[in-house]
Design an enzyme around this catalytic site. Sequence first.
Site, mmCIF file in Angstrom:
data_model
loop_
_atom_site.group_PDB
_atom_site.id
_atom_site.type_symbol
_atom_site.label_atom_id
_atom_site.label_comp_id
_atom_site.label_asym_id
_atom_site.label_seq_id
_atom_site.Cartn_x
_atom_site.Cartn_y
_atom_site.Cartn_z
ATOM 1 N N LYS A 1 -4.486 -14.395 25.852
ATOM 2 C CA LYS A 1 -4.623 -15.625 25.043
ATOM 3 C C LYS A 1 -6.003 -15.865 24.396
ATOM 4 O O LYS A 1 -6.223 -15.473 23.261
ATOM 5 C CB LYS A 1 -4.204 -16.833 25.870
ATOM 6 C CG LYS A 1 -2.691 -16.851 26.154
ATOM 7 C CD LYS A 1 -2.189 -18.219 26.544
ATOM 8 C CE LYS A 1 -0.674 -18.297 26.479
ATOM 9 N NZ LYS A 1 0.043 -17.783 27.649
ATOM 10 N N PHE B 1 4.609 -18.274 35.675
ATOM 11 C CA PHE B 1 4.943 -17.651 34.394
ATOM 12 C C PHE B 1 4.030 -16.460 34.190
ATOM 13 O O PHE B 1 2.811 -16.602 34.169
ATOM 14 C CB PHE B 1 4.788 -18.629 33.224
ATOM 15 C CG PHE B 1 5.186 -17.987 31.919
ATOM 16 C CD1 PHE B 1 6.526 -17.888 31.560
ATOM 17 C CD2 PHE B 1 4.236 -17.462 31.072
ATOM 18 C CE1 PHE B 1 6.901 -17.266 30.373
ATOM 19 C CE2 PHE B 1 4.607 -16.826 29.884
ATOM 20 C CZ PHE B 1 5.941 -16.731 29.528
ATOM 21 N N ASP C 1 -3.529 -13.508 37.465
ATOM 22 C CA ASP C 1 -3.093 -13.640 36.069
ATOM 23 C C ASP C 1 -3.903 -14.772 35.452
ATOM 24 O O ASP C 1 -3.625 -15.949 35.660
ATOM 25 C CB ASP C 1 -1.593 -13.936 36.021
ATOM 26 C CG ASP C 1 -1.097 -14.131 34.583
ATOM 27 O OD1 ASP C 1 -1.929 -14.292 33.667
ATOM 28 O OD2 ASP C 1 0.135 -14.133 34.386
HETATM 29 C C1 LIG Z 1 1.063 -16.857 28.073
HETATM 30 C C2 LIG Z 1 1.037 -16.269 29.416
HETATM 31 C C3 LIG Z 1 1.548 -14.991 29.672
HETATM 32 C C4 LIG Z 1 2.236 -14.170 28.607
HETATM 33 O O1 LIG Z 1 1.410 -13.879 27.527
HETATM 34 P P1 LIG Z 1 2.046 -13.424 26.129
HETATM 35 O O2 LIG Z 1 0.860 -13.038 25.286
HETATM 36 O O3 LIG Z 1 2.801 -14.598 25.595
HETATM 37 O O4 LIG Z 1 2.941 -12.276 26.399
HETATM 38 C C5 LIG Z 1 1.434 -14.485 30.958
HETATM 39 N N1 LIG Z 1 0.846 -15.189 31.941
HETATM 40 C C6 LIG Z 1 0.335 -16.415 31.736
HETATM 41 C C7 LIG Z 1 -0.341 -17.134 32.871
HETATM 42 C C8 LIG Z 1 0.427 -17.008 30.474
HETATM 43 O O5 LIG Z 1 -0.061 -18.230 30.277
#
Ligand SMILES: *Cc1c(COP(=O)(O)O)cnc(C)c1O
Length: 403
Positions: free
Chosen positions: A256, A142, A227
């Site tokens: 986050k 994700f 990421d």
């Molecule tokens: C939450 C998340 C995203 C996206 O972040 P948003 O602030 O919701 O756009 C991307 N990569 C990872 C690993 C995430 O947990």
Amino acid sequence: MSPHDSPNGEALARRFETALMPNYGVPPVALARGEGSRVWDADGRRYLDMIGGIAVSSLGHGHPALVGAVSRQVATLAHTSNLFLHEPEVLLAERLLGLLRAPAKVLFTNSGTEANEAALKLAIKYGKERGRTYFVAAENSFHGRTLGALALTGKRSIRDPFGPFPVDVRFVPYGDADALKNAVTEECAAVFLEPTQGEAGVVPPPDGYFTAAREICDAAGALLVADEIQSAIGRTGHWFAHQYEGVVPDVLTLAKGLGGGLPIGACIGFGAAATVFAKGDHGSTFGGNPVSAAAALAVLDTIDGDGLLEHVRTVGAELAAGITAIDHPLLAGVRGRGLWLALVLTAERAAQVQAAAQRAGFLVNALQPDAVRLAPPLVITSSEIASFVAALPAILDEAADVR
Ligand SMILES: *Cc1c(COP(=O)(O)O)cnc(C)c1O
């Protein structure tokens, strides 16, 4: 009991359904306020927040350091745009680079998906200059919901409805170093990986996978993009998850937990990746705005000053040990690290566990049909953790019983 079985929450839920797009469904609880790791709903019921706004509320709710920093900054200077620079963004970039201990440069965004969008644009430019045309990402990964980040997202149910995408992304099974090696050639521009897959169910790779990914990218000349939007800023008991394998990526994305609840993301380029973007290549009106930067500085200062990394390792281990000690037919075990865990179930009853936990006064997240995510504030106390562990057997009983 149905969600919103109380007067104010019920009324708000009806108005939500009328006024908001059906995108999120109607969430099961209307939250009104919070303090520490506790939150109260619109009808005054109290919960222990075991999900922290999806690993975002690092300092919990109403933390005086966050309240003070944001209040002072909003009263002093709330916004400049990137036509003008300001001290909080410079201080924050310097603080992050200090924690990373490697030569790098920062670009601020407002969210996680925008951080990955920036990383993808950076990787596209890097690739174009070198005849590298495709990207590699992991199945079930994700990376966000905007089109670039979505193109990298391996979870098919959310990607497929919006494809095809204008970038060539090849997906490999997560955690399989041989598959990664075969997929990364000298035409590959970048590999995007989460150090542990978050939305897939808090799934760590086998030991050594990130080290292997680093070696594979080095051998092929591809960028390694980590990421860490969910895994960084103390969540695992380390500032960054990539640091526990000692691997330095070429690009790192954050969001986050960084702002402690204020919206901010970052795309950080190391070494040659620090200077791929030239003037005007990318931009954001709000990115790195003074209020969010002040919030992030308060988060980093508090984690540092209050010894929260050590605290996360201690209470995270207590939480994992407490869960492991529970012998219950619905509970298969626990996955993850620090205060970032998944309860793994023996049946697809995560939704029932989430609902039973809510009735017992705990907010958790049914992440997968058989996995429940726990990502509480980093400030959660030992006794709060113990109260959750004590309540868990009855929650599992109830979740196993309901039809
Ligand atoms: C939450 C998340 C995203 C996206 O972040 P948003 O602030 O919701 O756009 C991307 N990569 C990872 C690993 C995430 O947990």
